[in-house]
Design a protein around this motif. Sequence first.
Motif, PDB file in Angstrom:
ATOM      1  N   ILE A   1     -55.687 103.191  31.200  1.00 18.48           N
ATOM      2  CA  ILE A   1     -56.044 104.630  31.664  1.00 18.48           C
ATOM      3  C   ILE A   1     -55.185 105.714  31.311  1.00 18.48           C
ATOM      4  CG2 ILE A   1     -54.976 104.190  34.009  1.00 18.48           C
ATOM      5  CD1 ILE A   1     -58.762 103.846  34.288  1.00 18.48           C
ATOM      6  N   TYR A   2     -54.117 105.350  31.821  1.00 18.07           N
ATOM      7  CA  TYR A   2     -52.705 105.931  31.809  1.00 18.07           C
ATOM      8  C   TYR A   2     -52.684 106.947  30.278  1.00 18.07           C
ATOM      9  CZ  TYR A   2     -51.639 105.121  36.292  1.00 18.07           C
ATOM     10  OH  TYR A   2     -51.709 104.703  38.163  1.00 18.07           O
ATOM     11  N   ALA A   3     -52.460 105.780  29.704  1.00 22.89           N
ATOM     12  CA  ALA A   3     -52.234 106.529  28.172  1.00 22.89           C
ATOM     13  C   ALA A   3     -53.270 107.252  27.799  1.00 22.89           C
ATOM     14  CB  ALA A   3     -52.163 105.261  27.657  1.00 22.89           C
ATOM     15  N   ARG A   4     -55.011 106.897  27.829  1.00 25.56           N
ATOM     16  CA  ARG A   4     -56.023 107.791  27.614  1.00 25.56           C
ATOM     17  C   ARG A   4     -55.838 109.304  28.204  1.00 25.56           C
ATOM     18  NH1 ARG A   4     -61.199 106.709  26.070  1.00 25.56           N
ATOM     19  NH2 ARG A   4     -60.851 109.276  25.710  1.00 25.56           N
TER      20      ARG A   4
ATOM     21  N   ALA B   1     -45.761 106.883  27.146  1.00 25.01           N
ATOM     22  CA  ALA B   1     -45.135 106.634  25.971  1.00 25.01           C
ATOM     23  C   ALA B   1     -46.406 106.480  24.765  1.00 25.01           C
ATOM     24  CB  ALA B   1     -44.235 105.077  25.772  1.00 25.01           C
ATOM     25  N   LEU B   2     -47.483 105.750  24.895  1.00 29.96           N
ATOM     26  CA  LEU B   2     -48.193 105.563  24.158  1.00 29.96           C
ATOM     27  C   LEU B   2     -49.071 106.353  24.811  1.00 29.96           C
ATOM     28  CD1 LEU B   2     -49.617 101.827  24.775  1.00 29.96           C
ATOM     29  CD2 LEU B   2     -48.767 102.754  22.822  1.00 29.96           C
ATOM     30  N   GLY B   3     -49.462 107.341  25.243  1.00 30.59           N
ATOM     31  CA  GLY B   3     -50.338 108.386  25.003  1.00 30.59           C
ATOM     32  C   GLY B   3     -49.512 109.500  24.606  1.00 30.59           C
ATOM     33  N   LEU B   4     -48.082 110.271  24.933  1.00 28.87           N
ATOM     34  CA  LEU B   4     -47.794 111.206  24.778  1.00 28.87           C
ATOM     35  C   LEU B   4     -47.754 110.738  22.939  1.00 28.87           C
ATOM     36  CD1 LEU B   4     -44.535 111.860  26.756  1.00 28.87           C
ATOM     37  CD2 LEU B   4     -46.505 113.462  25.841  1.00 28.87           C
ATOM     38  N   VAL B   5     -46.639 109.740  22.304  1.00 26.47           N
ATOM     39  CA  VAL B   5     -47.428 109.263  20.725  1.00 26.47           C
ATOM     40  C   VAL B   5     -48.707 109.221  20.239  1.00 26.47           C
ATOM     41  CG1 VAL B   5     -47.199 107.879  19.386  1.00 26.47           C
ATOM     42  CG2 VAL B   5     -45.402 107.450  20.369  1.00 26.47           C
TER      43      VAL B   5
ATOM     44  N   ARG C   1     -53.127 111.531  27.168  1.00 31.52           N
ATOM     45  CA  ARG C   1     -52.893 111.675  25.864  1.00 31.52           C
ATOM     46  C   ARG C   1     -54.165 113.003  26.014  1.00 31.52           C
ATOM     47  NH1 ARG C   1     -57.394 111.627  22.950  1.00 31.52           N
ATOM     48  NH2 ARG C   1     -57.018 112.352  20.425  1.00 31.52           N
ATOM     49  N   ASP C   2     -55.293 113.086  26.517  1.00 29.67           N
ATOM     50  CA  ASP C   2     -56.078 114.272  26.627  1.00 29.67           C
ATOM     51  C   ASP C   2     -55.849 115.107  27.615  1.00 29.67           C
ATOM     52  OD1 ASP C   2     -57.511 112.264  26.001  1.00 29.67           O
ATOM     53  OD2 ASP C   2     -59.046 112.006  27.202  1.00 29.67           O
ATOM     54  N   GLU C   3     -54.931 114.986  28.500  1.00 31.66           N
ATOM     55  CA  GLU C   3     -54.825 116.195  29.666  1.00 31.66           C
ATOM     56  C   GLU C   3     -53.453 116.818  28.545  1.00 31.66           C
ATOM     57  OE1 GLU C   3     -54.926 117.536  32.032  1.00 31.66           O
ATOM     58  OE2 GLU C   3     -57.182 116.415  32.446  1.00 31.66           O
ATOM     59  N   VAL C   4     -52.416 116.434  27.710  1.00 31.00           N
ATOM     60  CA  VAL C   4     -51.155 116.684  27.005  1.00 31.00           C
ATOM     61  C   VAL C   4     -51.969 117.345  25.755  1.00 31.00           C
ATOM     62  CG1 VAL C   4     -49.556 116.513  25.644  1.00 31.00           C
ATOM     63  CG2 VAL C   4     -49.254 114.660  27.137  1.00 31.00           C
ATOM     64  N   VAL C   5     -52.685 116.443  25.462  1.00 29.01           N
ATOM     65  CA  VAL C   5     -53.885 117.231  23.925  1.00 29.01           C
ATOM     66  C   VAL C   5     -54.068 118.791  24.126  1.00 29.01           C
ATOM     67  CG1 VAL C   5     -55.898 117.657  22.615  1.00 29.01           C
ATOM     68  CG2 VAL C   5     -54.235 115.350  22.704  1.00 29.01           C
ATOM     69  N   LEU C   6     -55.002 118.901  26.376  1.00 30.81           N
ATOM     70  CA  LEU C   6     -55.793 120.055  26.063  1.00 30.81           C
ATOM     71  C   LEU C   6     -54.487 121.225  26.409  1.00 30.81           C
ATOM     72  CD1 LEU C   6     -58.222 120.750  26.933  1.00 30.81           C
ATOM     73  CD2 LEU C   6     -57.930 119.604  29.142  1.00 30.81           C
TER      74      LEU C   6
END
Lengths: 726, 345
Positions: free
Chosen positions: B218-221, B141-145, B224-229
Motif C-alpha cells: 500500500i505504501y509502494a503504490r 523504496a519500491l515506490g520511488l523506483v 509511486r502515485d504521489e511522487v509521480v503527481l
Amino acid sequence: LFVTAIGAAVGRTDVGAMILVLGLAAWTATARVVRAKTLETRGLDFVTASRALGAKPLRLIARHVLPATLGPVLVLATTMVGQMMLAEAVLEYLTVGVQPPRATWGRMLHEAEPYLASRLGLVAAPGLAIVLSVLAFSRVGDGLRDALEPRQAEATRRSFPFDVCVALAALLFVAAATPSAPRPPHPNQVASASTTGHGGTLRVATYLNLRSLDPTLGYDEISTAIDNLVFPRLVGWSREGKIVPELAESVRVSEDGTTYTFELRPHVVFHDGAILGAGDVKRSLERLLARTTPSPGASNFSGIKGFAAYHAGKAAGLEGVRVVGERTVAIDIDAPDASFLARMTLVFAAPVCPSMGRAVDTHSAALPCGAGPFRFVSWDPERGIELARHDGFYDPEQGRLDRIIWSINVRPETQRFELEDGVLDYARDLTATDGATFRASPAWREHARWSPRLSTWGIALNTEIAPFDRVDVRRAVAHALDPSVLERVRPDLVAVDRILPGELDAGNAAGTLRRHDGAAALEAMRAAGLAFDPATGRGGWPHEIEFVAVADSWDQMAGEIWQQQLARIGIRLRLRLATFAAVSTEVARRREVAMSTLGWNADFADPSNFFEPNLGSAAIADEGSSNVSFFSDPKLDALLARARTTLDPEARRALYAEAERIVADQAPWVPTNSSRTLEIWQPYLKGYAPSPLLPEDFRGVWIEDGTEREAMLGALTLRRRVRGRR
Amino acid sequence: VSVGRVLRRIAWALVVVVGVTSASFAIALVLPGDPARMLAGPQAAAADVARIREAYGLDLPVWARYERYWARLVHLGPPIVAGAPRDRAHASCASLGPVHVDLGFSATYRRPVVDLVAQRAPRSLELGLAALFVQLALGAALGLVAAARRATWIDDAAIGAALVGVSAPTFVIGLVLQYLLAYRLRLLPYDGFGATAAEHLRSLVLPALTLGVYGAAIYARLVRDEVVLAAGSEFAQTARAKGASNARVLVVHALRSALLPIATLAALDLGALVGGAIVVEKLFRWPGVGQLAVDALVNHDGPVIVGAVLVSSTAMVVSLFILDSLAGLLDPRLRRAANADPSRH
C-alpha cells in the motif's frame, strides 16, 4: 481488534454480515486519508480562488476536493480488496467467516494452512486467484484515475504484463520451496548399550497453552502429564494397567468394601522438606474439596462419607477421611465402589506440601509443591516450565534426569524443525505430514512409535429430538456410518465398533458389535417409516438435520464424511461450524442440538468412566449435561449401578459387556474411532517406553552423554549467533 | 495550537475509549459459550462447573459486574510493594503510589489483567514500530523506483512485487520466511522472544519482516502515485531548472509532498499493530497483545478481552493524536491554512 471481537461474537454468518464486519474494520483508513487530503487541498490556491468567486462549500467539495482525494482513495481501494479477501482467512482463526457449503478464497486459504508442507497447490490456487484479482483491480483503478484525472494520464501503455509475471514467479518460488526429508538425528557419540544411566536435561514442547499447574485445578492433557512427574498419588498405574501402591506401601479394603486403609511409605519428603504423614493426605483431600476451591474434578470423590456437608461448607472437616496413625489413613465411602481406587489415581487426589494451605487461593499463581521425583523451578507463562530433580525422592530409579525444560505454545511446525536441530529431545505434536516424513526416514523410524490413547470418539444422537427419538433411525445411522474411511484420511485414527478401548475391554464383548451395512441401514429406515430409495433419492427424513461441529477440527472433517455417508440413507445433514466454547455449551443444553461429535478421553482407566458420564441418566442436566445424548434407559442404569458395586473383576467385566450390547442396540452414541499419537524421540533419550496409561512419563528416562549434549546445543546457538551477526 | 483544542481532543478521545470499552464488555458477555465450562474443561461434571462459575464471580448479574469494573478501574488504596503479600481487596491492582488501576482478574491466567497488559503492550509496540519501519522502508523504496522508471517494465515489476506481497496471507509469508531464514540458513531463531537483548532483537526480525512484506504494497503504490503527481508539478520543475538531479527532485521535493497521506496511513497501521498482529504473534510465539486477545476470545476470558480492547483503542487514539500534532510539521501548507482560518477547523 475491536471489530474482530464483534466478529467473534457474531461467529459464523452469511456473506452480508461478513461484508459488514470487514467494512466496519476498514472504513477508518479511508476516512483518515480523505480527511488529510481534504485539509491539504483546502489550502490550495485554486480552492481559495474558487471560494473568493463565491462558490458554496458543497460545490467546492464536489468540484475541487473530491477529485483530489480520488487518487489516494483508489490506491487504498485497490490494495484493500486483496487485504479484505485475506482478512477472512485470518478471521477464521476465531471461527469468523461464512458457513459451509459456501466457499470463499479466504476460507480455502485458511483450510489449506495445515497442509502447507505437503500440498502447496491448496494454497497456491486461491493465492493465485487473489493475486490476479488484486492486479486486475489495480489496473482498473489506474484506468479510472487516468480517465478522471487527465492531469497525469500516462502516455505509454504496457504491452507486456510484467506484474503478472512477477506474481507467477513468486508462486513458482513458493512451490519450489517444498520441505525436504528430515535431517537424520544427531548420532550417538558413544554407542553404548548400557541399560542404566542418569543425568541430562530433557527438552520437550507442547503446542498447548498451560493454564494451571495446581493438581486440584489442572484438567487438561498437558497439566496432567506434567503433574504426573511432580505429584505422586497414594496409588498409581503400572504399565500393565494394574493399580499399584505409590506413596502408599499397602492398601487394605474392608470386608464390606466401604473402608480403604492406606499404609504410607516411610521417609517420603516433600519438595519443601516436610515429611509426608497421614495428616497430609487428609489435608490435601480437604483442600481439594473445600468450599472455595474451584476444582473441576471434585465430584469424582462424591462417594467419600461426609462429602456433601464438607463440600457445601457446612462441616469443618471431611468426615470420611480418618487419620488412624502417624502413617495410616482410612477413607470411608458411602457404598462399595469398584472404581474408588481408580479415582484415587487421579492427579486431583495427590498429597501436596503443607505450605500450599488448606484451600486453593484462586488469586495466587505460586508454584505448587508435591512429593514427586521432580519439582517445579520456574514457570514463565510465555516460555514454559522448568523442572529439576528432587533429590529427596525415595526411588532414585524414577528421577534420573537433572532437569526438564518444557516449552509451551510451540507450533507443531516449529517443533519439527527443533527436533531435527536437536533442540527438542521428544515430540508428539507433529503435523500429520511431518509425522509421515519422519516415519519414512530410516534413521528416525526406530525412534518413532504410535501409542494408542484411552479415548473413544463417535456421534451423539440426541434421543429427545426428532428423528433420533426413534430407535430405528438411530440404528440406521449406526449401520450407515463407515468409520474405516477415517483411517484412510488420517493415520492417527483407528476405527472402532464399541465404546471401551481395547485396554479396558480385554476382548470381552466378543464379535463385532456394529457392522457397516448399507442394506441394514435402509431396512431400519423403512422400519422407522422413513423408507428411502437411493436410486431416486426419494423418501428419508424430510428435513435437514443440523450437525454442529467445532471449526478447523477433527469434528469438521468427520462431519463432512458423515454428511456423505448419511445422505445415502436419506438423512441429510447441514454442517454448522462454531467455536469450541459455543459447541461445548450448546450440545450440553437440553433439546438444543440433534447431532454432534462426542469424544471422551479416559479420566481414569476404568470402564465406569466411559459409561456413567456419557450414558447414565444421572449425568443428564438441563444445562451443562455431560450425557449429551440425553439417553435414559432404566436397564442400563441398573446395570451400571450393579457394576459399580461389584468388586469381582470377572463379574464386573461381564456386566460392562452387557452394557456395551445395550448401547450398541439402542445406539444413542455411535462410537466410530479412537486415536493414537505418534511419539518421536532422539536416539540418546534412553529408557523411554510409551504407554497409553501414562503419556509422557519421563520418570526413569535419562539422556546419554548429557554434558556433551549441552555443549553441542551451546555450539548450535553460538553458530547461529555468529552467522546472524555476519 | 491552542490549549482548548488539545483539551477538547483529549475529551473526545476519552469518550471513544469509554464507549469502546463498554461495547467490548457487552461483547465478552454475548460470546456464545460458557466461560465456566472453558475453565473447567470439556469433561467436567455439571456440579463442578457450577462451583467454578461461583468461585470466579461469573454468576453475578451483568450490571453488578459492569458497575464494579468502572468503580475499580481507577481508585485509591495503599501503595503496593512488589513481592509483599497483597491485600485481598486489591489483589488485581497495579499501583502508582496511592492510585490504583484495576482491570479485573483473569481466571485463565490467574493473574491481574493489568499485569498481563502492562507486560505485553510494550512488546506489541516494539513489534509494531519495527514492522512499520520495514513497511515504510520497503514501500518507499519500491515506490520511488517505480516512480523514477515510470511506465517501464521496472515500474510494473516493482508494483507487481508489492501487490504479490499483499496478496499472500501472513501465515504463508511467515512460514516461508521461517523455513528459509531459520531452518535452511540458520540465521535466525524460529520463534519466541529471546532471553537477552541480542537474542531478543534477533527474534524480532522474522515477525517484523513478515508484517513488513505484507504491508509494504500500500505504501509502494501510494508513494509511486504521489511522487509521480508531484514530479510533474511546478515546484519540481523549478527544482529541476535550478539544476537538481532527478533523484534529488524525487526524494527531496516530490516525496516530501507525499508525506501526509503516508503518515496518516502509518499512524493507523501502528495503532492497529499495537492492538495486536494476531496471526504473526501466534506464528512466531511473540507474546504481545494480539496473542493475548485471541486466547482470551477463545477461552472467554472477559476481563482480558476488555483489557486488550482498552489497550488497542488507546493505542489507536494516541497514535492519531500524535499524527494530528505532527501534521503541520509534515505539510507547511496545512499549517498556513489552519492559521489563516481557525474557525473552520
